[in-house]
Design an enzyme around this catalytic site. Sequence first.
Site, PDB file in Angstrom:
ATOM      1  N   ASP A   1      92.363   5.517  86.286  1.00  0.00           N
ATOM      2  CA  ASP A   1      93.300   5.319  87.421  1.00  0.00           C
ATOM      3  C   ASP A   1      94.310   4.555  86.881  1.00  0.00           C
ATOM      4  O   ASP A   1      94.281   4.039  85.571  1.00  0.00           O
ATOM      5  CB  ASP A   1      92.760   4.646  88.680  1.00  0.00           C
ATOM      6  CG  ASP A   1      93.717   5.003  89.919  1.00  0.00           C
ATOM      7  OD1 ASP A   1      93.075   4.970  91.094  1.00  0.00           O
ATOM      8  OD2 ASP A   1      94.878   5.273  89.773  1.00  0.00           O
TER       9      ASP A   1
ATOM     10  N   GLU B   1      97.507   2.145  99.747  1.00  0.00           N
ATOM     11  CA  GLU B   1      96.493   1.168  99.066  1.00  0.00           C
ATOM     12  C   GLU B   1      96.353  -0.043  99.484  1.00  0.00           C
ATOM     13  O   GLU B   1      96.188  -0.265 100.601  1.00  0.00           O
ATOM     14  CB  GLU B   1      97.021   1.242  97.393  1.00  0.00           C
ATOM     15  CG  GLU B   1      97.163   2.778  96.845  1.00  0.00           C
ATOM     16  CD  GLU B   1      97.211   2.820  95.290  1.00  0.00           C
ATOM     17  OE1 GLU B   1      98.285   3.350  94.658  1.00  0.00           O
ATOM     18  OE2 GLU B   1      96.490   2.145  94.699  1.00  0.00           O
TER      19      GLU B   1
HETATM   20  C1  GLC Z   1      97.222   4.845  91.994  1.00  0.00           C
HETATM   21  C2  GLC Z   1      96.108   5.538  92.855  1.00  0.00           C
HETATM   22  C3  GLC Z   1      95.849   6.954  92.169  1.00  0.00           C
HETATM   23  C4  GLC Z   1      97.230   7.526  91.737  1.00  0.00           C
HETATM   24  C5  GLC Z   1      97.450   6.892  90.539  1.00  0.00           C
HETATM   25  C6  GLC Z   1      98.913   7.440  89.955  1.00  0.00           C
HETATM   26  O1  GLC Z   1      97.023   3.383  91.867  1.00  0.00           O
HETATM   27  O2  GLC Z   1      94.866   4.769  92.954  1.00  0.00           O
HETATM   28  O3  GLC Z   1      95.349   7.492  93.478  1.00  0.00           O
HETATM   29  O4  GLC Z   1      96.809   9.011  91.571  1.00  0.00           O
HETATM   30  O5  GLC Z   1      97.823   5.253  90.796  1.00  0.00           O
HETATM   31  O6  GLC Z   1      99.718   7.223  90.662  1.00  0.00           O
END
Ligand code: GLC
Length: 633
Positions: free
Chosen positions: A313, A519
Amino acid sequence: MARMAISIPFLGLIFLCSFATLISGGRHGTYMKYKDPKQRIRVRVQDLLQRMTIEEKIGQMTQIERVNATQKVMRKYSIGSVLSGGGSAPAKHASPKQWLQMTNKIQRASLTTRLGIPMIYGIDAVHGHNNVYKATIFPHNVGLGVTRDAYLVKRIGAATALEVRATGIPYAFAPCIAVCRDPRWGRCYESYSEDHKIVQMMTEIIPGLQGDVPSKLRGTPFVAGKTKVAACAKHFVGDGGTVKGINENDTIVSSTELYNIHMPAYKDSIAKGVATVMASYSSLKGVKMHGNHKMLTSYLKNKLGFKGFVISDWQALDKMTYPPHSNYTYSVQASILAGVDMVMVPYNYTEFIDILTDLVNKKVIPMSRINDAVRRILRVKFSMGLFEDPIADKSLVKKLGCKKHRELAREAVRKSLVLLKNGKSVREPLLPLPKKAPKILVAGTHADNLGYQCGGWTIEWQGRSGNNLTAGTTILKAIKKTVDCSTKVVFKENPDSDYVKSHNFSYAIVVVGELPYAETMGDNKNLTLPKPGPEVIQNVCRSIKCVVVIVSGRPLVIEKYVPEVDALVAAWLPGSEGQGVADVLFGDYGFTGKLARTWFKRVDQLPMNVGDPHYDPLFPFGFGLETKPVSNH
Ligand code: GLC
């Protein structure tokens, strides 16, 4: 003799250079197996892998943000992947053509590297192509789970793939297959349901995004060409089960819960050919998932047989330590050894590359692990035809936000609505509302706000308020289009009770709810209905007949409002096509949605999910009243 003056060593040098060129596949068109689409993918992968230097291999494992992806950087570091983070676009309101120009420019840089390996560009298309201005914005997953319609979700995947490809992008970080077990979690709206069986059903979006995996290829990464995209099952594993729903926190569950609740949808995803899996920020019983070899390698790759690649991530390696980034060498070592194949760095890529190179040179990380990671990445790139079609054309540009996709989103909105109350008694249902009435009131902060009804992950990472963030139909606009032309529609966002009483309205539609979030910004301990929602409900519904529509990413604390309202609808986060709400409110279609999440009474009951021994909901999982469509009333 002069001609003989050419020395034997020189001739030997000529021979060696030409042999090396032949082996290394020089620029001048000599046959290279990996470039031959008639060769089996396994052969192409192996041929390319053995040609690659350690720098080229580590470059493939590196994903950077688009703002760093200059042609120089792409070439110098042989970068294998680029992404747009939430809200990251080539320009404000960028057109599909501008997106195409950007992605193609980056790709052309990759194609001029020594081996010409195409980069793969990824983006969060999690409810339509939501980063892109005027893309169709579908309901968030919390609403799609209510439909229990796998075919609908597959069609949404196919539509989303076309809109993503319209901008030259072949990879979407979707679907989120979290099983949200506590609505205090800021990402609960990204989860289809608290019930893993619904989440498993919704993995049908993967063949929608990628294409149906042929039976002989079942279980291997499969993307059916230029109208489809590589998908990403996320976030592995147990992201929806953290303590009190605290984002990125610790998932303390029994093995039974882990393998029976949080894991099943990954098995479905792999069977359906999902190309990638994203590791979760969260921990499992204290072990950071990004450093969890038992889960990422022993279970996901070896036990479940996942053959695609595991991507980290965003800055997840940094977050493996506290303070974040306090021991990046450890983070790189632990995550790569655990089984992360591609790292979404996405900014400090030179540091990542240097540290990983050093760890390999020191044999702390064996070359076999690097080769496994690169093999997986190349397998995905070959399987999706990226080597044959690296440059996007304009042929799909018109698909972005097209009418057909908006009609599909409207259908999804209709099916996602849940009718929680209809009339103060069964004998006098309020819904469906009459289209013909002298004057009606529409009130509430969410009635005429496209940003609110789309929620987070829309144009901006956190989403935002307003009607100019993209193209769509607000609920108010939809109501005005639906009622009889003789019906006067009055909109007042926050009317006082005197106003309501003094205008002799036939009935009122009150639309209230949560403000957009994403988030951790969405983590919420009290889950009350945000102000001025309660006030609007009180001022309107104590004076005239009212239906309250709640726009939210999850159930909220509303028990005390239920007696005051005549009808109550959960609309979740419907997205750009608010017309779907009016379609059902006014009876062109019936209510069919059933709760995919328990609607609790109080937060002190949480977590509380269907099947729990102490189950005392306001509205239980599976609840939803129905209405029949009314013909031209
Ligand atoms: C974010 C998320 C993830 C996403 C990634 C790219 O923090 O946790 O779901 O795909 O970063 O944006």
